[in-house]
Enzyme design. Structure first.
Site, short mmCIF file in Angstrom:
data_model
loop_
_atom_site.label_atom_id
_atom_site.label_comp_id
_atom_site.label_asym_id
_atom_site.label_seq_id
_atom_site.Cartn_x
_atom_site.Cartn_y
_atom_site.Cartn_z
N CYS A 75 -53.70 78.07 46.16
CA CYS A 75 -53.22 76.68 46.29
C CYS A 75 -51.75 76.69 45.89
O CYS A 75 -51.44 76.91 44.71
CB CYS A 75 -54.03 75.74 45.39
SG CYS A 75 -53.42 74.03 45.41
N HIS A 169 -55.35 79.57 57.49
CA HIS A 169 -54.60 78.44 58.10
C HIS A 169 -54.57 78.57 59.62
O HIS A 169 -54.45 79.68 60.14
CB HIS A 169 -53.18 78.41 57.57
CG HIS A 169 -53.08 77.93 56.15
ND1 HIS A 169 -52.90 76.62 55.82
CD2 HIS A 169 -53.19 78.61 54.98
CE1 HIS A 169 -52.90 76.49 54.50
NE2 HIS A 169 -53.08 77.68 53.97
N GLU A 218 -56.70 69.53 55.11
CA GLU A 218 -57.09 70.67 54.28
C GLU A 218 -58.59 70.96 54.31
O GLU A 218 -59.41 70.03 54.26
CB GLU A 218 -56.68 70.43 52.82
CG GLU A 218 -55.20 70.58 52.55
CD GLU A 218 -54.92 70.81 51.08
OE1 GLU A 218 -55.76 71.44 50.41
OE2 GLU A 218 -53.87 70.33 50.60
N CYS A 227 -49.36 70.14 51.42
CA CYS A 227 -50.15 71.37 51.25
C CYS A 227 -49.16 72.54 51.16
O CYS A 227 -48.44 72.82 52.12
CB CYS A 227 -51.09 71.57 52.43
SG CYS A 227 -52.06 73.10 52.37
N GLY A 230 -50.04 75.46 53.27
CA GLY A 230 -49.87 74.98 54.65
C GLY A 230 -48.41 74.98 55.07
O GLY A 230 -48.07 75.33 56.21
N1 LIG Z 1 -57.64 73.37 50.78
C1 LIG Z 1 -57.12 74.73 50.55
C2 LIG Z 1 -56.85 74.97 49.04
C3 LIG Z 1 -55.68 74.15 48.52
C4 LIG Z 1 -54.42 74.40 49.30
C5 LIG Z 1 -53.32 73.37 49.12
N2 LIG Z 1 -53.62 72.26 48.26
C6 LIG Z 1 -52.01 74.03 48.74
O1 LIG Z 1 -51.15 73.41 48.11
O2 LIG Z 1 -51.82 75.23 49.16
C7 LIG Z 1 -58.17 75.74 51.04
O3 LIG Z 1 -59.35 75.38 51.15
O4 LIG Z 1 -57.78 76.90 51.29
#
Ligand SMILES: N[C@H](CCC[C@H](N)C(=O)O)C(=O)O
Length: 294
Positions: A75, A169, A218, A227, A230
């Site tokens: 994250c 991603h 997400e 994100c 992201g």
């Molecule tokens: N939902 C993402 C985890 C959090 C990523 C995001 N909150 C960031 O800042 O990178 C996943 O399932 O891989």
């Protein structure tokens, strides 16, 4: 059992941060779901857990749980809050810090201007890294990037590129993120059977070669204000497609992130904000949470 927690956000992506070093924290999917619930719990996109590391070169272990209770590999916005939390809670004064995540080590540094820079670790582009089943999909090549054509139920197809910033991603190029079908295409792609561990879905609008606008649906949460991984995925994809040049400013609904990528090393710089601290009776929370009709 009473847990101390701190509520934080990184460019509007919000977190409950728990110190698992000074207090015994056993996280479960149900506890994560209860904590993250916007009405019945504290409310957050993710839960971040600071633990004692098992890797000899790491200062701490960094674990991440989505609002749906799933534990995930990385994250980005959370990693900036992680290092701010560790310093504010005086768990360590070391700066930069090294944190152990599921796929290795990342380096986190608080800067003089109060921003945080993170070396985001390994970036992989092979579909097996996600995993993503490309069997029978048509595709094209744009510079270094492979673009996959995913059929849509109502006919037609959507073109996307895929990569892993430890976490998976898919990135789509759109003309205008304000009118992009995030609410429909996001969930369709996020839980598409071809993505074996589901996937985060980025909608990228190129403003110029050093500036994009981005919305992300997400995995395990839904659309967030920002994100971090992201943003890294979108920039790496854009550079490989010949559309962007490093560094790139990523404009998200929650704030600005700066991503640098030289083809191997991916660095992200952005804000980390502490909102409030509190305590919660986790057993009572889960008991009340389980009473709700789902
Ligand atoms: N939902 C993402 C985890 C959090 C990523 C995001 N909150 C960031 O800042 O990178 C996943 O399932 O891989």
């Amino acid at each position: 059992m009473i847990w101390q927690f701190t509520k934080m956000h990184g460019a509007g992506n919000d977190f409950i941060v728990l110190d698992g070093v000074s207090q015994p924290i056993e996280m479960t999917p149900e506890r994560a779901r209860a904590l993250a619930h916007r009405q019945l719990g504290i409310g957050a996109d993710q839960i971040l857990l600071v633990e004692t590391p098992s890797h000899p070169e790491a200062d701490f272990r960094y674990r991440i749980f989505n609002a749906d209770g799933s534990e995930v590999e990385h994250c980005g916005n959370g990693s900036r809050c992680f290092v701010r939390f560790v310093h504010e809670q005086r768990l360590s004064r070391r700066n930069p810090l090294r944190a152990e995540i599921a796929t290795g080590l990342i380096t986190l540094e608080e800067k003089e201007d109060n921003s945080v820079t993170v070396d985001m670790g390994v970036t992989r582009f092979d579909p097996a890294a996600l995993p993503f089943d490309t069997e029978g999909l048509s595709h094209s090549q744009e510079h270094e990037e492979t673009l996959w054509n995913l059929p849509l139920p109502q006919g037609g197809m959507v073109t996307l590129s895929t990569l892993a910033i430890s976490n998976p991603h898919a990135v789509l190029l759109v003309d205008n993120i304000d009118t992009a079908p995030v609410a429909t295409l996001g969930p369709f792609i996020e839980s598409h059977p071809r993505f074996g561990n589901r996937v985060n879905v980025g909608f990228m609008q190129v403003v110029n070669r050093h500036h994009i606008r981005l919305r992300v649906y997400e995995r395990g949460v839904g659309e967030t204000l920002s994100c971090g991984t992201g943003a890294c995925a979108a920039v790496a994809t854009g550079i490989r497609r010949g559309l962007l040049d490093s560094p790139v400013t990523v404009q998200t609904r929650g704030g600005l992130l700066t991503i640098e990528w030289n083809g191997t090393q991916l660095k992200m710089t952005g804000p980390a904000t502490t909102v409030f601290s509190g305590q919660i009776d986790i057993d009572k929370l889960v008991k009340d949470f389980c009473l709700k009709d789902e």
